[in-house]
Design a protein around this motif. Structure first.
Motif, PDB file in Angstrom:
ATOM      1  N   GLY A 141       0.894  -1.381  -0.063  1.00  0.00           N
ATOM      2  CA  GLY A 141      -0.087   0.099  -0.160  1.00  0.00           C
ATOM      3  C   GLY A 141       0.897   1.191  -0.074  1.00  0.00           C
ATOM      4  N   ARG A 142       1.906   1.191  -0.718  1.00  0.00           N
ATOM      5  CA  ARG A 142       2.928   2.395  -0.657  1.00  0.00           C
ATOM      6  C   ARG A 142       2.327   3.528  -1.269  1.00  0.00           C
ATOM      7  NH1 ARG A 142       7.664  -1.580  -1.794  1.00  0.00           N
ATOM      8  NH2 ARG A 142       6.124  -2.628  -3.142  1.00  0.00           N
ATOM      9  N   TYR A 143       1.488   3.445  -2.428  1.00  0.00           N
ATOM     10  CA  TYR A 143       1.211   4.764  -3.136  1.00  0.00           C
ATOM     11  C   TYR A 143      -0.374   5.020  -2.639  1.00  0.00           C
ATOM     12  CZ  TYR A 143       4.661   2.436  -6.052  1.00  0.00           C
ATOM     13  OH  TYR A 143       5.809   1.885  -6.543  1.00  0.00           O
ATOM     14  N   ARG A 144      -0.569   6.334  -2.953  1.00  0.00           N
ATOM     15  CA  ARG A 144      -2.058   7.001  -2.631  1.00  0.00           C
ATOM     16  C   ARG A 144      -2.215   7.998  -3.867  1.00  0.00           C
ATOM     17  NH1 ARG A 144      -2.864   3.468   0.249  1.00  0.00           N
ATOM     18  NH2 ARG A 144      -3.330   3.236   2.378  1.00  0.00           N
ATOM     19  N   PHE A 145      -3.488   7.796  -4.174  1.00  0.00           N
ATOM     20  CA  PHE A 145      -4.079   8.907  -4.885  1.00  0.00           C
ATOM     21  C   PHE A 145      -4.718   9.914  -4.191  1.00  0.00           C
ATOM     22  CE2 PHE A 145      -3.943   5.212  -8.278  1.00  0.00           C
ATOM     23  CZ  PHE A 145      -3.184   6.180  -9.202  1.00  0.00           C
ATOM     24  N   ASP A 146      -4.918  11.193  -4.701  1.00  0.00           N
ATOM     25  CA  ASP A 146      -5.865  12.045  -3.979  1.00  0.00           C
ATOM     26  C   ASP A 146      -7.353  11.610  -4.459  1.00  0.00           C
ATOM     27  OD1 ASP A 146      -6.115  12.986  -6.724  1.00  0.00           O
ATOM     28  OD2 ASP A 146      -5.694  15.119  -6.272  1.00  0.00           O
TER      29      ASP A 146
ATOM     30  N   LYS B 194       1.351   9.932  -4.330  1.00  0.00           N
ATOM     31  CA  LYS B 194       2.527  10.068  -3.710  1.00  0.00           C
ATOM     32  C   LYS B 194       2.672   8.578  -3.123  1.00  0.00           C
ATOM     33  CE  LYS B 194       0.050  10.821   0.770  1.00  0.00           C
ATOM     34  NZ  LYS B 194       0.138  11.464   2.103  1.00  0.00           N
ATOM     35  N   CYS B 195       3.697   8.784  -2.679  1.00  0.00           N
ATOM     36  CA  CYS B 195       4.188   7.498  -1.486  1.00  0.00           C
ATOM     37  C   CYS B 195       3.869   7.835  -0.191  1.00  0.00           C
ATOM     38  CB  CYS B 195       5.870   7.094  -1.902  1.00  0.00           C
ATOM     39  SG  CYS B 195       6.057   5.886  -3.097  1.00  0.00           S
ATOM     40  N   CYS B 196       3.287   7.014   0.565  1.00  0.00           N
ATOM     41  CA  CYS B 196       2.987   7.332   1.911  1.00  0.00           C
ATOM     42  C   CYS B 196       4.282   7.776   2.896  1.00  0.00           C
ATOM     43  CB  CYS B 196       2.149   6.086   2.378  1.00  0.00           C
ATOM     44  SG  CYS B 196       0.356   5.868   1.618  1.00  0.00           S
ATOM     45  N   GLN B 197       5.200   7.197   2.504  1.00  0.00           N
ATOM     46  CA  GLN B 197       6.443   7.407   3.618  1.00  0.00           C
ATOM     47  C   GLN B 197       7.858   6.714   3.028  1.00  0.00           C
ATOM     48  OE1 GLN B 197       4.208   4.555   4.233  1.00  0.00           O
ATOM     49  NE2 GLN B 197       5.877   3.200   3.601  1.00  0.00           N
ATOM     50  N   GLY B 198       8.830   6.838   3.560  1.00  0.00           N
ATOM     51  CA  GLY B 198       9.949   6.446   2.983  1.00  0.00           C
ATOM     52  C   GLY B 198      10.769   7.547   2.098  1.00  0.00           C
ATOM     53  N   HIS B 199      10.557   8.589   2.210  1.00  0.00           N
ATOM     54  CA  HIS B 199      11.250   9.664   1.358  1.00  0.00           C
ATOM     55  C   HIS B 199      12.592   9.966   1.947  1.00  0.00           C
ATOM     56  CE1 HIS B 199       6.868  10.384   0.816  1.00  0.00           C
ATOM     57  NE2 HIS B 199       7.036  10.711  -0.272  1.00  0.00           N
TER      58      HIS B 199
END
Length: 184
Positions: free
Chosen positions: A61-66, A73-78
């Motif tokens: 579930g790394r990615y999220r759309f608006d 975006k990616c949810c975390q790990g930046h």
């Protein structure tokens, strides 16, 4: 598709400049710009349908759309210094789990803490199985560390959770590692 997903993570977490992406302070980029950037600056071919499939099928579930699917975006790990992950700050469960390797565990014990390294936070899971996924991805001897998260919280450490249920904190001193689990 797996290699393309890894490339998307590279762009959305670490190197948006590789595809000339205009990333906002929370890591959001235009879907149209991402598709165009991937197609222009890489050997991959991406369209909206394939992107939707990658996001939908991603097991972490790394990615999220608006809401309108105009941004992603990616949810975390930046590791991009100016991106601030969107976290819900709250009390964690009693225990959280951190997947790593035995080699990394040696460095953790030597330094005295699990450090965030180049990322914005240390990542943990409430589900031990998801931590095993993280530990095994390095193709080295995996280990999962059980963290006394509730105790850390009571002693003043802040915890935030992402939309895909990854728990984040600045660092985890080794005194909060309750157990080292070497087998599933």
């Amino acid at each position: 598709m797996n290699e393309l997903s890894k490339y998307l993570c590279l762009l959305l977490r670490h190197q948006p400049e590789k595809a000339e992406l205009d990333m906002d302070s929370h890591g959001w980029v235009s879907v149209e710009q991402l598709i165009n950037g991937v197609n222009k600056y890489s050997s991959y071919k991406l369209d909206r349908e394939l992107l939707e499939k990658i996001v939908f099928e991603d097991n972490k579930g790394r990615y999220r759309f608006d809401d309108k699917h105009d941004k992603i975006k990616c949810c975390q790990g930046h590791s991009v210094s100016w991106v601030e992950p969107e976290l819900n700050y709250c009390e964690p469960p009693e225990f959280l789990y951190h997947g790593t390797t035995t080699k990394a565990l040696e460095a953790i014990e030597e330094s005295g803490a699990i450090k965030k390294m180049k990322r914005h936070a240390v990542h943990m899971q409430a589900d031990i199985n998801k931590s095993w996924q993280s530990a095994e991805r390095w193709h080295k001897t995996p280990v999962v560390l059980e963290i006394a998260a509730s105790e850390m919280y009571k002693e003043g450490y802040k915890f935030g959770v992402t939309e895909n249920e990854v728990w984040c904190t600045e660092e985890v001193p080794v005194k909060y590692i309750c157990d080292r689990i070497y087998e599933k």
